[in-house]
Design an enzyme around this catalytic site. Structure first.
Site, PDB file in Angstrom:
ATOM      1  N   SER A 136       0.866  -1.192   0.000  1.00 48.17           N
ATOM      2  CA  SER A 136       0.000   0.000   0.000  1.00 48.17           C
ATOM      3  C   SER A 136       0.895   1.231   0.000  1.00 48.17           C
ATOM      4  O   SER A 136       2.038   1.174   0.464  1.00 48.17           O
ATOM      5  CB  SER A 136      -0.864  -0.011   1.265  1.00 48.17           C
ATOM      6  OG  SER A 136      -1.429   1.261   1.490  1.00 48.17           O
ATOM      7  N   TYR A 148      -1.636  -0.997  10.501  1.00 48.19           N
ATOM      8  CA  TYR A 148      -1.712  -1.344   9.070  1.00 48.19           C
ATOM      9  C   TYR A 148      -0.504  -0.761   8.343  1.00 48.19           C
ATOM     10  O   TYR A 148       0.163  -1.456   7.563  1.00 48.19           O
ATOM     11  CB  TYR A 148      -3.019  -0.787   8.498  1.00 48.19           C
ATOM     12  CG  TYR A 148      -3.215  -1.034   7.017  1.00 48.19           C
ATOM     13  CD1 TYR A 148      -3.650  -2.276   6.549  1.00 48.19           C
ATOM     14  CD2 TYR A 148      -2.994  -0.028   6.087  1.00 48.19           C
ATOM     15  CE1 TYR A 148      -3.860  -2.507   5.195  1.00 48.19           C
ATOM     16  CE2 TYR A 148      -3.194  -0.246   4.727  1.00 48.19           C
ATOM     17  CZ  TYR A 148      -3.626  -1.482   4.284  1.00 48.19           C
ATOM     18  OH  TYR A 148      -3.821  -1.712   2.941  1.00 48.19           O
ATOM     19  N   LYS A 152       2.462  -2.902   6.358  1.00 48.95           N
ATOM     20  CA  LYS A 152       2.771  -2.755   4.930  1.00 48.95           C
ATOM     21  C   LYS A 152       4.213  -2.283   4.735  1.00 48.95           C
ATOM     22  O   LYS A 152       4.857  -2.654   3.737  1.00 48.95           O
ATOM     23  CB  LYS A 152       1.776  -1.797   4.267  1.00 48.95           C
ATOM     24  CG  LYS A 152       0.341  -2.325   4.224  1.00 48.95           C
ATOM     25  CD  LYS A 152       0.216  -3.615   3.392  1.00 48.95           C
ATOM     26  CE  LYS A 152      -1.228  -4.016   3.151  1.00 48.95           C
ATOM     27  NZ  LYS A 152      -1.373  -5.271   2.399  1.00 48.95           N
TER      28      LYS A 152
END
Ligand code: NDP
Length: 243
Positions: A136, A148, A152
């Site tokens: 991402s 998150y 990533k």
């Protein structure tokens, strides 16, 4: 560019919905035998109804041993797309241990687990292979969802090390790093049109990604057209400078 994946066996994780589902259907249209791995049987059933040639496997990738048991019989695999991912929204001070474990369990640990199973076969057969990890832009751009973002960022770094170690075995490893894509994962944003409009305005090319905007670059990375591309992170964010 017409991509041919004829004769290839392509395993896509998180193929029940969103980017993974769109990719499974397109890869099958490019001639691949697609193995669609995802958690919810019902989503796999509707995928199978839409694209009958796809082989479906229900599996919780957060479960290390169950994943090995489900995936080992699926060999050989020529191309792997580690697409499954989850996000848990929480301000930093409210992050829980369970959110950390679940997020890293799917977004990072499962990538290692699945890539070991598939990569071992690729190396043993001596014909090489391709792995694409779906990361991402939040691996480098920061706005909320700390766990998150961290998962990533770890995935980007893992992918570069994988490219270094697996390259001599003929296995290419790359990431795609999308910005906002219209899927269930970003549904919360669409429920706030003002926020969505403001974020979209910040994208130089003026729009968020549709699943096909991510699928096409993945197909390129899976294909022989990118045969010397490895260790790369491909940004798919319409030229955004920040989020
Ligand atoms: P969706 O939430 O639409 O779909 C995620 C898919 O992954 C679902 O099929 C889901 O299965 C599956 N999955 C989740 N957890 C597990 C698990 N434990 N075991 C097996 N399968 C699992 O997500 P997107 O399509 O939007 O995202 C795909 C990837 O793209 C993710 O890695 C995400 O981080 C990344 N990404 C997405 C962006 C976006 O804006 N949407 C932007 C940048 C990156 P089930 O149906 O059972 O829940």
């Amino acid at each position: 560019m017409d991509v041919s994946l004829s004769g290839k066996r392509v395993l896509v994780t998180g193929a029940g919905r969103g980017i993974g589902r769109a990719l499974a259907i397109r890869a099958a249209a490019c001639g691949a035998h697609v193995i669609a791995v995802s958690r919810t049987q019902q989503h796999l059933d509707t995928l199978k109804a839409e694209c009958p040639s796809v082989e479906t496997v229900a599996c919780d990738l957060g479960d290390w041993e169950a994943t090995r048991k489900a995936l080992e019989p699926l060999e050989p695999v020529d191309c792997l797309v580690n697409n499954a991912g989850i996000v848990k929204h929480a301000p930093f001070m409210e992050i829980t241990e369970s959110q950390i474990d679940q997020t890293f369990g799917v977004n990072l640990k499962a990538v290692i687990n699945v890539s070991q199973v598939v990569g071992r076969g690729m190396a043993e057969r001596g014909k090489g292979g391709v792995i694409v990890n779906v990361s991402s832009i939040l691996s480098t751009m920061v706005k909320g969802t700390a766990v998150y973002c961290a998962s990533k960022a770890a995935l980007d770094h893992l992918s570069r090390v994988m490219a270094l170690e697996l390259g001599p075995k003929g296995i290419r490893v790359n990431t795609v790093n999308p910005g906002v894509v219209r899927t269930d994962m970003t549904e919360r944003m669409w429920q706030d049109p003002e926020r969505a409009a403001a974020l979209q305005k910040a994208v130089p090319l003026g729009r968020f990604a549709e699943t096909e905007d991510v699928v096409n670059p993945i197909l390129f990375l899976l294909s022989d057209s990118s045969s010397l591309v490895s260790g790369a992170s491909l940004l798919i964010h319409g030229g955004s400078a920040s989020t």
